[in-house]
Design a protein around this motif. Sequence first.
Motif, PDB file in Angstrom:
ATOM      1  N   GLU A   1       0.828  -1.208   0.000  1.00 26.15           N
ATOM      2  CA  GLU A   1       0.000   0.000   0.000  1.00 26.15           C
ATOM      3  C   GLU A   1       0.862   1.257   0.000  1.00 26.15           C
ATOM      4  OE1 GLU A   1      -2.769  -0.126   3.164  1.00 26.15           O
ATOM      5  OE2 GLU A   1      -3.753  -1.985   2.510  1.00 26.15           O
ATOM      6  N   ASP A   2       2.022   1.207   0.688  1.00 32.24           N
ATOM      7  CA  ASP A   2       2.903   2.376   0.731  1.00 32.24           C
ATOM      8  C   ASP A   2       3.554   2.643  -0.619  1.00 32.24           C
ATOM      9  OD1 ASP A   2       2.328   2.583   3.423  1.00 32.24           O
ATOM     10  OD2 ASP A   2       4.023   1.333   4.029  1.00 32.24           O
ATOM     11  N   ALA A   3       3.666   1.607  -1.462  1.00 35.24           N
ATOM     12  CA  ALA A   3       4.278   1.770  -2.781  1.00 35.24           C
ATOM     13  C   ALA A   3       3.250   2.003  -3.872  1.00 35.24           C
ATOM     14  CB  ALA A   3       5.116   0.539  -3.116  1.00 35.24           C
ATOM     15  N   GLY A   4       1.991   2.162  -3.508  1.00 30.12           N
ATOM     16  CA  GLY A   4       0.945   2.373  -4.504  1.00 30.12           C
ATOM     17  C   GLY A   4       0.534   1.119  -5.234  1.00 30.12           C
ATOM     18  N   LEU A   5       0.806  -0.054  -4.643  1.00 30.05           N
ATOM     19  CA  LEU A   5       0.450  -1.330  -5.265  1.00 30.05           C
ATOM     20  C   LEU A   5      -0.539  -2.095  -4.393  1.00 30.05           C
ATOM     21  CD1 LEU A   5       3.995  -2.466  -6.481  1.00 30.05           C
ATOM     22  CD2 LEU A   5       2.218  -1.344  -7.810  1.00 30.05           C
ATOM     23  N   ALA A   6      -1.465  -1.382  -3.792  1.00 30.03           N
ATOM     24  CA  ALA A   6      -2.445  -2.029  -2.923  1.00 30.03           C
ATOM     25  C   ALA A   6      -3.203  -3.098  -3.688  1.00 30.03           C
ATOM     26  CB  ALA A   6      -3.410  -0.984  -2.370  1.00 30.03           C
ATOM     27  N   GLY A   7      -3.432  -4.209  -3.020  1.00 29.72           N
ATOM     28  CA  GLY A   7      -4.145  -5.322  -3.635  1.00 29.72           C
ATOM     29  C   GLY A   7      -3.247  -6.327  -4.324  1.00 29.72           C
ATOM     30  N   SER A   8      -1.953  -6.058  -4.417  1.00 25.59           N
ATOM     31  CA  SER A   8      -1.037  -7.018  -5.041  1.00 25.59           C
ATOM     32  C   SER A   8      -0.583  -8.049  -4.020  1.00 25.59           C
ATOM     33  CB  SER A   8       0.171  -6.285  -5.627  1.00 25.59           C
ATOM     34  OG  SER A   8       0.912  -5.639  -4.605  1.00 25.59           O
ATOM     35  N   ARG A   9      -0.088  -9.173  -4.513  1.00 23.73           N
ATOM     36  CA  ARG A   9       0.388 -10.233  -3.632  1.00 23.73           C
ATOM     37  C   ARG A   9       1.518 -10.982  -4.317  1.00 23.73           C
ATOM     38  NH1 ARG A   9      -3.947 -12.336  -6.319  1.00 23.73           N
ATOM     39  NH2 ARG A   9      -3.777 -14.502  -7.036  1.00 23.73           N
ATOM     40  N   VAL A  10       2.413 -11.549  -3.513  1.00 20.54           N
ATOM     41  CA  VAL A  10       3.537 -12.329  -4.024  1.00 20.54           C
ATOM     42  C   VAL A  10       3.072 -13.768  -4.216  1.00 20.54           C
ATOM     43  CG1 VAL A  10       5.880 -13.129  -3.578  1.00 20.54           C
ATOM     44  CG2 VAL A  10       5.203 -10.833  -2.890  1.00 20.54           C
ATOM     45  N   MET A  11       3.210 -14.271  -5.423  1.00 17.96           N
ATOM     46  CA  MET A  11       2.766 -15.624  -5.720  1.00 17.96           C
ATOM     47  C   MET A  11       3.871 -16.654  -5.498  1.00 17.96           C
ATOM     48  SD  MET A  11       0.586 -14.879  -9.176  1.00 17.96           S
ATOM     49  CE  MET A  11      -0.073 -16.541  -9.169  1.00 17.96           C
ATOM     50  N   SER A  12       5.123 -16.275  -5.798  1.00 15.09           N
ATOM     51  CA  SER A  12       6.246 -17.190  -5.601  1.00 15.09           C
ATOM     52  C   SER A  12       7.513 -16.377  -5.532  1.00 15.09           C
ATOM     53  CB  SER A  12       6.328 -18.223  -6.729  1.00 15.09           C
ATOM     54  OG  SER A  12       6.546 -17.580  -7.980  1.00 15.09           O
ATOM     55  N   ALA A  13       8.558 -16.977  -4.980  1.00 13.15           N
ATOM     56  CA  ALA A  13       9.847 -16.296  -4.865  1.00 13.15           C
ATOM     57  C   ALA A  13      10.955 -17.325  -4.902  1.00 13.15           C
ATOM     58  CB  ALA A  13       9.924 -15.471  -3.581  1.00 13.15           C
ATOM     59  N   VAL A  14      12.067 -16.942  -5.526  1.00 16.47           N
ATOM     60  CA  VAL A  14      13.240 -17.810  -5.627  1.00 16.47           C
ATOM     61  C   VAL A  14      14.434 -17.032  -5.107  1.00 16.47           C
ATOM     62  CG1 VAL A  14      14.758 -19.108  -7.165  1.00 16.47           C
ATOM     63  CG2 VAL A  14      12.289 -19.036  -7.610  1.00 16.47           C
ATOM     64  N   VAL A  15      15.171 -17.629  -4.155  1.00 20.95           N
ATOM     65  CA  VAL A  15      16.335 -16.998  -3.543  1.00 20.95           C
ATOM     66  C   VAL A  15      17.594 -17.536  -4.209  1.00 20.95           C
ATOM     67  CG1 VAL A  15      17.582 -16.594  -1.388  1.00 20.95           C
ATOM     68  CG2 VAL A  15      15.086 -16.779  -1.369  1.00 20.95           C
ATOM     69  N   ASP A  16      18.537 -16.645  -4.538  1.00 18.46           N
ATOM     70  CA  ASP A  16      19.821 -17.083  -5.083  1.00 18.46           C
ATOM     71  C   ASP A  16      20.936 -16.406  -4.302  1.00 18.46           C
ATOM     72  OD1 ASP A  16      20.145 -14.451  -6.146  1.00 18.46           O
ATOM     73  OD2 ASP A  16      18.964 -15.033  -7.903  1.00 18.46           O
ATOM     74  N   ALA A  17      22.158 -16.527  -4.795  1.00 24.14           N
ATOM     75  CA  ALA A  17      23.319 -16.034  -4.059  1.00 24.14           C
ATOM     76  C   ALA A  17      23.371 -14.516  -3.989  1.00 24.14           C
ATOM     77  CB  ALA A  17      24.596 -16.566  -4.697  1.00 24.14           C
ATOM     78  N   PHE A  18      22.661 -13.806  -4.871  1.00 23.60           N
ATOM     79  CA  PHE A  18      22.773 -12.357  -4.936  1.00 23.60           C
ATOM     80  C   PHE A  18      21.490 -11.628  -4.550  1.00 23.60           C
ATOM     81  CE2 PHE A  18      25.661 -14.150  -8.119  1.00 23.60           C
ATOM     82  CZ  PHE A  18      26.868 -13.660  -7.634  1.00 23.60           C
ATOM     83  N   GLY A  19      20.421 -12.324  -4.291  1.00 22.15           N
ATOM     84  CA  GLY A  19      19.157 -11.691  -3.941  1.00 22.15           C
ATOM     85  C   GLY A  19      18.007 -12.650  -4.162  1.00 22.15           C
ATOM     86  N   TYR A  20      16.897 -12.128  -4.639  1.00 20.88           N
ATOM     87  CA  TYR A  20      15.749 -12.994  -4.886  1.00 20.88           C
ATOM     88  C   TYR A  20      14.891 -12.401  -5.992  1.00 20.88           C
ATOM     89  CZ  TYR A  20      13.336  -9.644  -1.791  1.00 20.88           C
ATOM     90  OH  TYR A  20      12.826  -8.514  -1.214  1.00 20.88           O
ATOM     91  N   THR A  21      14.098 -13.292  -6.591  1.00 21.56           N
ATOM     92  CA  THR A  21      13.191 -12.923  -7.672  1.00 21.56           C
ATOM     93  C   THR A  21      11.790 -13.353  -7.287  1.00 21.56           C
ATOM     94  OG1 THR A  21      14.958 -13.223  -9.301  1.00 21.56           O
ATOM     95  CG2 THR A  21      12.697 -13.145 -10.126  1.00 21.56           C
ATOM     96  N   ALA A  22      10.850 -12.429  -7.334  1.00 22.62           N
ATOM     97  CA  ALA A  22       9.468 -12.715  -6.925  1.00 22.62           C
ATOM     98  C   ALA A  22       8.520 -12.461  -8.091  1.00 22.62           C
ATOM     99  CB  ALA A  22       9.070 -11.849  -5.731  1.00 22.62           C
ATOM    100  N   ARG A  23       7.499 -13.297  -8.163  1.00 20.05           N
ATOM    101  CA  ARG A  23       6.427 -13.123  -9.151  1.00 20.05           C
ATOM    102  C   ARG A  23       5.221 -12.544  -8.416  1.00 20.05           C
ATOM    103  NH1 ARG A  23       2.668 -16.931 -11.940  1.00 20.05           N
ATOM    104  NH2 ARG A  23       2.354 -16.155 -14.058  1.00 20.05           N
ATOM    105  N   VAL A  24       4.820 -11.343  -8.821  1.00 22.07           N
ATOM    106  CA  VAL A  24       3.794 -10.589  -8.093  1.00 22.07           C
ATOM    107  C   VAL A  24       2.553 -10.455  -8.962  1.00 22.07           C
ATOM    108  CG1 VAL A  24       3.247  -8.391  -6.999  1.00 22.07           C
ATOM    109  CG2 VAL A  24       5.563  -9.318  -6.836  1.00 22.07           C
TER     110      VAL A  24
END
Length: 576
Positions: free
Chosen positions: A167-190
């Motif tokens: 909500e603070d980023a103006g993306l109210a109503g969005s949700r994270v469906m999946s996330a993959v963690v690697d050695a440098f960070g992570y990738t999320a599907r929203v």
Amino acid sequence: MARVQTRDQRRMSRDMRKMRRYMRKSIHGKTRERPGIVGAAAGIFWTYRSELAPIYTMIVLTFSASVGHRLWNAGVIILVGLFCQVGGSVAARRYDRRSERGYARTVLFLGCGWWVAGAIAGPGHAPLPTILLLGGACAAIPWWAHRRRRSRVRVERTIRAWPVLAEDAGLAGSRVMSAVVDAFGYTARVALRRGMSARTAIGRADEIASMLGVRPNSVRVTADPDREDHVIVRVTESDPLARVAPWPGHADITPLITRPIPLGVAEDGTVVAVSLLRRHALIGGVVGSGKSGLVNAILASLVPADDVRVWGIDLKGGMELGPWEKALGRLATTPEEAVTLLSEARDELTERARDLAARAERTWHPTSTRQALVILIDEFAELPAEALDIIDSIARLGRAVAVTLVIATQRPTQEVMGNGATRSQMDVRVALRVRERGDTDLILGSGAYKSGWRTDGFTLAGAFLVLDPEHTTPLPNRAYLITDDTVASIVEKHVAPIALPPAPDKQHTEQSEDPQRVLWTALIDAGPDGMAVRDLVTATGRSRRWVYYALQQLQAAGRVEPIDGRWRAAGDDTHE
């Protein structure tokens, strides 16, 4: 009248009942939001279950050993311990790192050994409690210090808190469906709320970075190719491109123009390569962004290839392409030489088109005897106006005959590129660091910045984005590092031939007169206006390549000079 009042009373009663139900739900919800001490403690134990996993493991070992000591005999206990040991060892194979597999099997072996001893003798039998505490503490230290585990836990907590933070980023109503963690960070599907487009989320990348509390320019948002209401959010906690990759060489692969040319390493660790056969390329970026590194990476693959010739134009006086001069078929370092080189390239393009027409073919297929031609132009903005029309012609007609342009410049504006279709013919676009957002669109095309192709945040020399038919997502890359010693070594092994071919052309074996003498006579007779290359080919009866090499030798000796795309004898030699 009474009937109307009765109807109004029933409506008011119905509204009052709805209000009471709403109040009960509201009060019940507030009650649930304030759990008791037990609920709060349980929430803490669950939230920090990863950090408390070693303590939970010791408690489970103690309790299960106590149960086994009361119910089973020694034989059953040993069989259960062996079964857990074998099953756990097989399950540990799912870890992709050897250190993680070793840690899991070591802890499993020690834990099963303690459990068997505790189930037989009793978990309270000395010195088993002391061994459990000391061993558990030693095993907990690597667990707590493991970076990937901490990253995975942090991502899990981010996913749980995303609906509130979004909500603070103006993306109210969005949700994270999946996330993959690697050695440098992570990738999320929203997944976005209905009615919000991917472009809206892409434009809020900075707000998402602020929401997550990460460093600037570490969040990249791209559209999901499958759904418009989904986006891919990439968060880099440590820069994978901070360490420059040295050029790996060709190994056992023979470089050819028909194969993709490796430029560097992508953010995900893969090699980024582009195809330049029948594709023009545009490289753009500010001074110091790493254009020279990309040019060196391209030349390192093209120079050793025997199915392509490389010509160069370097209007810095040869400062950038000078080290490659011996390996280039031709190198122009002044505006006049550049016009001459481009004119001869256009002549060769025309000759190739005629050759294809005579063969009833539509495409030039490069071989060692029918080579492709790549013209690499550094500092394109310094070309004179008369060169732009020639380049426009080559850009439009060079594809079928395997004549390719590789252009490097800082800001490819319409004024710099000319009023023709040169920029629109660039199939491969490479964008390095820029200062202004609009410059990204100049290099990659209109609307690229709003679609997530952003290079204004790059800080490393050689970091780039590539856009071509094979690369359609803005994945950051970094060019290979090719040292001066490496360049010298490549040039030494692949010097371009400059000697005249000793054998006459097969199609002109009937000619007995010395072609070199005929060439020199034609140049003298041409006078101050000079003679075109195609006329020299006709006069000598030799191939265009032979004529080019002969002119290069004479020019190096100071006996001929180019003028407006034509050649003439230089100085006092015109009177011989």
